[in-house]
Design a protein around this motif. Structure first.
Motif, PDB file in Angstrom:
ATOM      1  N   UNK A 183       0.776  -1.344   0.042  1.00  0.00           N
ATOM      2  CA  UNK A 183      -0.098   0.175   0.089  1.00  0.00           C
ATOM      3  C   UNK A 183       1.065   1.241  -0.059  1.00  0.00           C
ATOM      4  N   UNK A 184       0.221   2.406  -0.331  1.00  0.00           N
ATOM      5  CA  UNK A 184       1.104   3.741  -0.297  1.00  0.00           C
ATOM      6  C   UNK A 184       1.630   3.868   1.088  1.00  0.00           C
ATOM      7  N   UNK A 185       0.838   3.663   2.167  1.00  0.00           N
ATOM      8  CA  UNK A 185       1.262   3.731   3.403  1.00  0.00           C
ATOM      9  C   UNK A 185       2.550   3.122   3.893  1.00  0.00           C
ATOM     10  N   UNK A 186       2.210   1.717   3.358  1.00  0.00           N
ATOM     11  CA  UNK A 186       3.409   0.886   3.663  1.00  0.00           C
ATOM     12  C   UNK A 186       4.616   1.314   3.252  1.00  0.00           C
ATOM     13  N   UNK A 187       4.893   1.698   1.938  1.00  0.00           N
ATOM     14  CA  UNK A 187       6.080   2.022   1.470  1.00  0.00           C
ATOM     15  C   UNK A 187       6.480   3.309   2.090  1.00  0.00           C
ATOM     16  N   UNK A 188       5.803   4.100   2.326  1.00  0.00           N
ATOM     17  CA  UNK A 188       6.060   5.346   3.033  1.00  0.00           C
ATOM     18  C   UNK A 188       6.773   5.018   4.508  1.00  0.00           C
ATOM     19  N   UNK A 248      -3.112   9.571  -8.804  1.00  0.00           N
ATOM     20  CA  UNK A 248      -1.729  10.593  -8.881  1.00  0.00           C
ATOM     21  C   UNK A 248      -2.048  11.770  -9.824  1.00  0.00           C
ATOM     22  N   UNK A 249      -3.182  11.868 -10.352  1.00  0.00           N
ATOM     23  CA  UNK A 249      -3.727  13.289 -11.231  1.00  0.00           C
ATOM     24  C   UNK A 249      -3.794  14.451 -10.303  1.00  0.00           C
ATOM     25  N   UNK A 250      -4.039  14.207  -8.967  1.00  0.00           N
ATOM     26  CA  UNK A 250      -4.405  15.167  -8.044  1.00  0.00           C
ATOM     27  C   UNK A 250      -3.045  15.555  -6.996  1.00  0.00           C
ATOM     28  N   UNK A 251      -2.402  16.667  -7.333  1.00  0.00           N
ATOM     29  CA  UNK A 251      -1.128  17.018  -6.883  1.00  0.00           C
ATOM     30  C   UNK A 251      -1.088  16.997  -5.390  1.00  0.00           C
ATOM     31  N   UNK A 252      -1.948  17.268  -4.566  1.00  0.00           N
ATOM     32  CA  UNK A 252      -2.034  17.273  -3.163  1.00  0.00           C
ATOM     33  C   UNK A 252      -3.132  16.320  -2.283  1.00  0.00           C
ATOM     34  N   UNK A 253      -2.492  15.179  -1.996  1.00  0.00           N
ATOM     35  CA  UNK A 253      -3.606  14.223  -1.742  1.00  0.00           C
ATOM     36  C   UNK A 253      -3.006  13.253  -0.679  1.00  0.00           C
ATOM     37  N   UNK A 254      -3.630  13.071   0.392  1.00  0.00           N
ATOM     38  CA  UNK A 254      -3.201  12.205   1.465  1.00  0.00           C
ATOM     39  C   UNK A 254      -3.100  10.922   1.103  1.00  0.00           C
ATOM     40  N   UNK A 255      -2.243  10.122   1.593  1.00  0.00           N
ATOM     41  CA  UNK A 255      -1.864   8.704   1.030  1.00  0.00           C
ATOM     42  C   UNK A 255      -2.952   7.893   1.888  1.00  0.00           C
ATOM     43  N   UNK A 256      -3.191   6.765   1.062  1.00  0.00           N
ATOM     44  CA  UNK A 256      -4.266   6.014   1.709  1.00  0.00           C
ATOM     45  C   UNK A 256      -3.835   4.160   1.826  1.00  0.00           C
ATOM     46  N   UNK A 257      -4.451   3.315   1.838  1.00  0.00           N
ATOM     47  CA  UNK A 257      -4.336   1.976   1.926  1.00  0.00           C
ATOM     48  C   UNK A 257      -4.508   1.391   0.621  1.00  0.00           C
ATOM     49  N   UNK A 258      -4.645   2.038  -0.487  1.00  0.00           N
ATOM     50  CA  UNK A 258      -4.618   1.584  -1.897  1.00  0.00           C
ATOM     51  C   UNK A 258      -3.347   0.783  -2.028  1.00  0.00           C
ATOM     52  N   UNK A 259      -3.668  -0.377  -2.686  1.00  0.00           N
ATOM     53  CA  UNK A 259      -2.549  -1.265  -2.826  1.00  0.00           C
ATOM     54  C   UNK A 259      -2.092  -1.087  -4.397  1.00  0.00           C
ATOM     55  N   UNK A 260      -0.828  -1.221  -4.454  1.00  0.00           N
ATOM     56  CA  UNK A 260      -0.087  -0.999  -5.965  1.00  0.00           C
ATOM     57  C   UNK A 260      -0.470  -2.360  -6.984  1.00  0.00           C
ATOM     58  N   UNK A 261      -0.715  -2.024  -8.146  1.00  0.00           N
ATOM     59  CA  UNK A 261      -1.107  -3.015  -8.932  1.00  0.00           C
ATOM     60  C   UNK A 261      -0.073  -3.099 -10.112  1.00  0.00           C
ATOM     61  N   UNK A 262      -0.291  -4.210 -11.015  1.00  0.00           N
ATOM     62  CA  UNK A 262       0.881  -4.147 -12.149  1.00  0.00           C
ATOM     63  C   UNK A 262       0.553  -3.051 -12.966  1.00  0.00           C
ATOM     64  N   UNK A 263       1.662  -2.643 -13.427  1.00  0.00           N
ATOM     65  CA  UNK A 263       1.744  -1.422 -14.609  1.00  0.00           C
ATOM     66  C   UNK A 263       1.056  -0.150 -13.908  1.00  0.00           C
ATOM     67  N   UNK A 264       1.702   0.069 -12.316  1.00  0.00           N
ATOM     68  CA  UNK A 264       1.051   1.128 -11.787  1.00  0.00           C
ATOM     69  C   UNK A 264       1.776   2.479 -11.935  1.00  0.00           C
ATOM     70  N   UNK A 265       1.224   3.330 -11.593  1.00  0.00           N
ATOM     71  CA  UNK A 265       2.102   4.743 -11.582  1.00  0.00           C
ATOM     72  C   UNK A 265       1.848   5.437 -10.396  1.00  0.00           C
ATOM     73  N   UNK A 266       2.632   6.477 -10.067  1.00  0.00           N
ATOM     74  CA  UNK A 266       2.569   7.393  -8.639  1.00  0.00           C
ATOM     75  C   UNK A 266       3.537   8.338  -8.768  1.00  0.00           C
TER      76      UNK A 266
END
Length: 376
Positions: A174-179, A212-230
């Motif tokens: 997740x976004x939070x895990x890698x942070x 990722x198209x929202x420049x200021x956004x709090x991180x979440x528990x969204x999990x990265x997927x194949x062919x992802x961007x961030x």
């Protein structure tokens, strides 16, 4: 923190403008002038600078802290417990008025927007009020050698933390895990290299073609997927002085369109950096980046300025945007971070922090970002 030279400059300004007293309530300005920073400012903290002395008004909860760190001549305390409270010490404003009454004050300098309306109205009914915000901010705009040292060390910390985070990216995390990987790097490295120092940090890692198209956004528990961007963003403050580093990342191979936009963004940042020469207009720096993005047809997707000042605050002067006619000066510290945000495709932004020297921009952050096995 060395503050006497800053107080001397304030007093010279007071002399020139016939100001008897300056009242400072902005937390960053107080820290800049006194070396004192509280954890919270829900209770008023007020610094009073006179021609011959400087004092600070603090709540009882900050008394010991102020005695240890505030570079002032006197500390005045208002209390919240019955054992210590006095008739003239029930509120910060009571103490402030008593101090002003004991002085031959006619002209008082205050900051714009930091005193409450009630206090400002009360002062205006008794004294000639003049704004001092612009002068203090102008002082802070040009950093000194001690500030440069803190900023460079913060740059080293933030660079290492960003690299640690990027190295931990994987499908399913997740976004939070890698942070958290980068956070642990910061805490361990700072504890080892800078004992007895204060560290603060901010981070966000919005991922996916939409987030990722929202420049200021709090991180979440969204999990990265194949062919992802961030976009991974991180700021770190060492003794209050902040450096910023941001990197666009891909998990798996980007699409051809993503590769194209990524490279446009990278070239835009490089072009802006080349314009970061003392004396250049800030609008010229923005245009150097923006013209590359516009030429490629993505002007409508570049929705913010190219950079901003950084130091005690996450965003401070100067503002590097298309309509700013101020000039870059030696001693300024700025970020360069042109961005492109295309719905359904993703957001693209790198940010680095630069000290402006007589020889040109000195980059104090770095982190490798891999795309198609090429390092930028």
């Amino acid at each position: 923190m060395f503050t006497q030279n800053r107080i001397d400059r304030i007093r010279n300004y007071m002399e020139e403008e016939s100001i008897d007293t300056v009242i400072v309530s902005n937390p960053e300005n107080q820290y800049y002038l006194t070396g004192f920073r509280a954890l919270m400012y829900s209770r008023p903290i007020i610094t009073i600078i006179n021609r011959n002395d400087i004092s600070i008004i603090v709540p009882g909860i900050e008394e010991t802290h102020a005695m240890k760190e505030a570079n002032v001549d006197s500390i005045h305390v208002y209390y919240e417990h019955p054992e210590s409270i006095g008739e003239d010490q029930k509120a910060a404003t009571d103490i402030l008025q008593k101090l002003l009454n004991n002085l031959a004050v006619k002209r008082v300098g205050i900051e714009d927007g930091f005193l409450s309306y009630g206090v400002g109205k009360q002062l205006a009914s008794k004294y000639n009020i003049v704004g001092v915000t612009n002068f203090i901010l102008k002082m802070r705009l040009i950093k000194d050698k001690n500030e440069f040292l803190m900023l460079q060390k913060a740059g080293e910390l933030v660079s290492g933390a960003v690299q640690a985070t990027l190295s931990s990216l994987a499908v399913g995390k997740t976004e939070l895990e890698v942070e958290d990987i980068g956070n642990r790097y910061v805490l361990e490295e700072a504890s080892r290299s800078y004992p007895d120092s204060t560290i603060d940090f901010f981070t966000m890692t919005p991922s996916g073609p939409e987030r990722s198209t929202m420049p200021h956004l709090l991180s979440s528990t969204r999990r990265f997927t194949e062919q992802d961007i961030g976009i991974h963003t991180r700021q770190i403050g060492l003794h209050g002085y902040r450096a910023e580093c941001e990197r666009t990342f891909f998990i798996g191979n980007p699409t051809d369109e993503q590769s194209e936009i990524f490279n446009i963004m990278v070239e835009a940042q490089k072009s802006a950096v080349k314009k970061c020469i003392s004396g250049n207009l800030l609008k010229e720096i923005d245009q150097a980046a923006r013209s590359i993005i516009q030429k490629a047809g993505y002007g409508n997707y570049s929705i913010h300025r190219t950079g901003h000042g950084i130091g005690l605050e996450a965003h401070e002067a100067p503002s590097i945007r298309f309509d700013c006619y101020d000039r870059l000066e030696t001693g300024m510290v700025i970020t360069i971070e042109p961005g492109i945000y295309v719905p359904g495709i993703g957001g693209f932004r790198h940010s680095d922090t630069f000290i402006i020297t007589e020889q040109g921009p000195k980059q104090i952050t770095e982190a490798n970002c891999l795309i198609n096995q090429l390092t930028f």
